[in-house]
Design a protein around this motif. Structure first.
Motif, PDB file in Angstrom:
ATOM      1  N   ALA A   9     -39.337  71.363  10.178  1.00 25.86           N
ATOM      2  CA  ALA A   9     -39.421  71.676   8.751  1.00 25.86           C
ATOM      3  C   ALA A   9     -38.515  72.846   8.392  1.00 25.86           C
ATOM      4  O   ALA A   9     -38.378  73.805   9.132  1.00 25.86           O
ATOM      5  CB  ALA A   9     -40.863  71.989   8.373  1.00 25.86           C
ATOM      6  N   VAL A  10     -37.871  72.729   7.233  1.00 21.14           N
ATOM      7  CA  VAL A  10     -36.998  73.774   6.709  1.00 21.14           C
ATOM      8  C   VAL A  10     -37.646  74.325   5.449  1.00 21.14           C
ATOM      9  O   VAL A  10     -38.080  73.558   4.581  1.00 21.14           O
ATOM     10  CB  VAL A  10     -35.593  73.206   6.390  1.00 21.14           C
ATOM     11  CG1 VAL A  10     -34.748  74.222   5.664  1.00 21.14           C
ATOM     12  CG2 VAL A  10     -34.919  72.733   7.656  1.00 21.14           C
ATOM     13  N   GLU A  11     -37.718  75.644   5.362  1.00 23.08           N
ATOM     14  CA  GLU A  11     -38.308  76.282   4.189  1.00 23.08           C
ATOM     15  C   GLU A  11     -37.301  77.227   3.563  1.00 23.08           C
ATOM     16  O   GLU A  11     -36.485  77.826   4.262  1.00 23.08           O
ATOM     17  CB  GLU A  11     -39.572  77.041   4.577  1.00 23.08           C
ATOM     18  CG  GLU A  11     -40.675  76.134   5.068  1.00 23.08           C
ATOM     19  CD  GLU A  11     -41.943  76.885   5.419  1.00 23.08           C
ATOM     20  OE1 GLU A  11     -41.910  78.136   5.491  1.00 23.08           O
ATOM     21  OE2 GLU A  11     -42.963  76.217   5.604  1.00 23.08           O
ATOM     22  N   ASP A  12     -37.368  77.336   2.238  1.00 19.70           N
ATOM     23  CA  ASP A  12     -36.469  78.232   1.518  1.00 19.70           C
ATOM     24  C   ASP A  12     -37.151  78.640   0.220  1.00 19.70           C
ATOM     25  O   ASP A  12     -38.146  78.030  -0.200  1.00 19.70           O
ATOM     26  CB  ASP A  12     -35.133  77.529   1.236  1.00 19.70           C
ATOM     27  CG  ASP A  12     -34.042  78.482   0.783  1.00 19.70           C
ATOM     28  OD1 ASP A  12     -34.118  79.679   1.106  1.00 19.70           O
ATOM     29  OD2 ASP A  12     -33.111  78.029   0.103  1.00 19.70           O
ATOM     30  N   ARG A  13     -36.595  79.669  -0.417  1.00 16.35           N
ATOM     31  CA  ARG A  13     -37.106  80.146  -1.698  1.00 16.35           C
ATOM     32  C   ARG A  13     -35.907  80.479  -2.568  1.00 16.35           C
ATOM     33  O   ARG A  13     -34.929  81.045  -2.117  1.00 16.35           O
ATOM     34  CB  ARG A  13     -37.948  81.401  -1.497  1.00 16.35           C
ATOM     35  CG  ARG A  13     -38.370  82.063  -2.798  1.00 16.35           C
ATOM     36  CD  ARG A  13     -39.208  83.286  -2.549  1.00 16.35           C
ATOM     37  NE  ARG A  13     -40.504  82.842  -2.076  1.00 16.35           N
ATOM     38  CZ  ARG A  13     -41.421  83.650  -1.549  1.00 16.35           C
ATOM     39  NH1 ARG A  13     -41.180  84.935  -1.401  1.00 16.35           N
ATOM     40  NH2 ARG A  13     -42.582  83.165  -1.148  1.00 16.35           N
ATOM     41  N   GLN A 116     -28.441  69.997   8.892  1.00 15.68           N
ATOM     42  CA  GLN A 116     -27.280  69.837   8.023  1.00 15.68           C
ATOM     43  C   GLN A 116     -27.677  69.129   6.723  1.00 15.68           C
ATOM     44  O   GLN A 116     -27.267  69.537   5.631  1.00 15.68           O
ATOM     45  CB  GLN A 116     -26.193  69.051   8.747  1.00 15.68           C
ATOM     46  CG  GLN A 116     -24.916  68.918   7.968  1.00 15.68           C
ATOM     47  CD  GLN A 116     -23.856  68.157   8.750  1.00 15.68           C
ATOM     48  OE1 GLN A 116     -24.174  67.319   9.586  1.00 15.68           O
ATOM     49  NE2 GLN A 116     -22.612  68.431   8.452  1.00 15.68           N
ATOM     50  N   PHE A 117     -28.480  68.078   6.823  1.00 20.32           N
ATOM     51  CA  PHE A 117     -28.937  67.352   5.639  1.00 20.32           C
ATOM     52  C   PHE A 117     -29.791  68.266   4.759  1.00 20.32           C
ATOM     53  O   PHE A 117     -29.648  68.272   3.536  1.00 20.32           O
ATOM     54  CB  PHE A 117     -29.748  66.118   6.066  1.00 20.32           C
ATOM     55  CG  PHE A 117     -30.231  65.291   4.918  1.00 20.32           C
ATOM     56  CD1 PHE A 117     -29.370  64.405   4.278  1.00 20.32           C
ATOM     57  CD2 PHE A 117     -31.536  65.399   4.472  1.00 20.32           C
ATOM     58  CE1 PHE A 117     -29.817  63.644   3.213  1.00 20.32           C
ATOM     59  CE2 PHE A 117     -31.985  64.639   3.413  1.00 20.32           C
ATOM     60  CZ  PHE A 117     -31.123  63.759   2.774  1.00 20.32           C
ATOM     61  N   SER A 118     -30.659  69.074   5.375  1.00 20.53           N
ATOM     62  CA  SER A 118     -31.507  69.995   4.629  1.00 20.53           C
ATOM     63  C   SER A 118     -30.682  71.022   3.867  1.00 20.53           C
ATOM     64  O   SER A 118     -31.007  71.364   2.729  1.00 20.53           O
ATOM     65  CB  SER A 118     -32.480  70.709   5.567  1.00 20.53           C
ATOM     66  OG  SER A 118     -33.361  69.789   6.144  1.00 20.53           O
ATOM     67  N   ARG A 119     -29.620  71.516   4.483  1.00 18.69           N
ATOM     68  CA  ARG A 119     -28.742  72.470   3.785  1.00 18.69           C
ATOM     69  C   ARG A 119     -28.121  71.823   2.545  1.00 18.69           C
ATOM     70  O   ARG A 119     -28.013  72.450   1.487  1.00 18.69           O
ATOM     71  CB  ARG A 119     -27.657  72.985   4.719  1.00 18.69           C
ATOM     72  CG  ARG A 119     -28.139  74.037   5.687  1.00 18.69           C
ATOM     73  CD  ARG A 119     -26.993  74.756   6.380  1.00 18.69           C
ATOM     74  NE  ARG A 119     -26.156  73.889   7.178  1.00 18.69           N
ATOM     75  CZ  ARG A 119     -26.375  73.584   8.454  1.00 18.69           C
ATOM     76  NH1 ARG A 119     -27.424  74.102   9.076  1.00 18.69           N
ATOM     77  NH2 ARG A 119     -25.559  72.787   9.119  1.00 18.69           N
ATOM     78  N   ARG A 120     -27.717  70.558   2.662  1.00 15.18           N
ATOM     79  CA  ARG A 120     -27.154  69.855   1.501  1.00 15.18           C
ATOM     80  C   ARG A 120     -28.199  69.678   0.403  1.00 15.18           C
ATOM     81  O   ARG A 120     -27.899  69.844  -0.780  1.00 15.18           O
ATOM     82  CB  ARG A 120     -26.588  68.501   1.918  1.00 15.18           C
ATOM     83  CG  ARG A 120     -25.272  68.587   2.650  1.00 15.18           C
ATOM     84  CD  ARG A 120     -24.536  67.256   2.705  1.00 15.18           C
ATOM     85  NE  ARG A 120     -25.347  66.130   3.118  1.00 15.18           N
ATOM     86  CZ  ARG A 120     -25.403  65.634   4.353  1.00 15.18           C
ATOM     87  NH1 ARG A 120     -24.687  66.170   5.312  1.00 15.18           N
ATOM     88  NH2 ARG A 120     -26.151  64.595   4.620  1.00 15.18           N
TER      89      ARG A 120
END
Length: 132
Positions: A9-13, A116-120
């Motif tokens: 899982a990738v999390e960001d705010r 990489q997909f999550s960054r996009r």
């Protein structure tokens, strides 16, 4: 090795302007551009799926994009410690805090490909929500 979705899982705010129903329009633009499916909606919560399951690809000849689940938690009031920083960045404008979680929904994801997909996806979310 068993598939552990939460390990990838990738999390960001990020923060975005919040004027009237503008957040709804921003979210709809993202959904439209990524052909996302709405899984769950609440007042300050939106859960989407981008991509298609194996069965959908097999029976409906959908795109071969592997599925991910994207959860957006939107807070109208920004955290106290963050509000000072964001008020300097966006003076005089009401801001909302958006916490994003992206979780893979397929065993076919390799860690590097998913990251990489999550960054996009995160870049696209920031672009749609016009986040500084």
């Amino acid at each position: 090795m068993p598939f552990n979705q939460s390990a990838l899982a990738v999390e960001d705010r990020f923060y975005t302007t919040n004027l009237g129903d503008l957040l709804l329009l921003k979210a709809l633009g993202f959904i439209e551009d990524h052909h996302a499916r709405i899984l769950d909606v609440a007042e300050n919560h939106l859960k989407l799926r981008v991509g298609n399951t194996f069965l959908e690809r097999f029976f409906y000849r959908c795109s071969k994009e592997r599925p991910v689940e994207i959860t957006l938690h939107i807070r109208q009031e920004v955290d106290q410690e963050d509000s000072i920083k964001e008020s300097l960045r966006l003076p005089g404008i009401a801001c909302s805090q958006v916490d994003v979680t992206i979780v893979p929904q397929s065993r076919a994801w390799k860690k590097s490909e998913f990251e990489q997909f999550s960054r996009r996806i995160l870049w696209s979310l920031r672009q749609h929500f016009i986040s500084p």
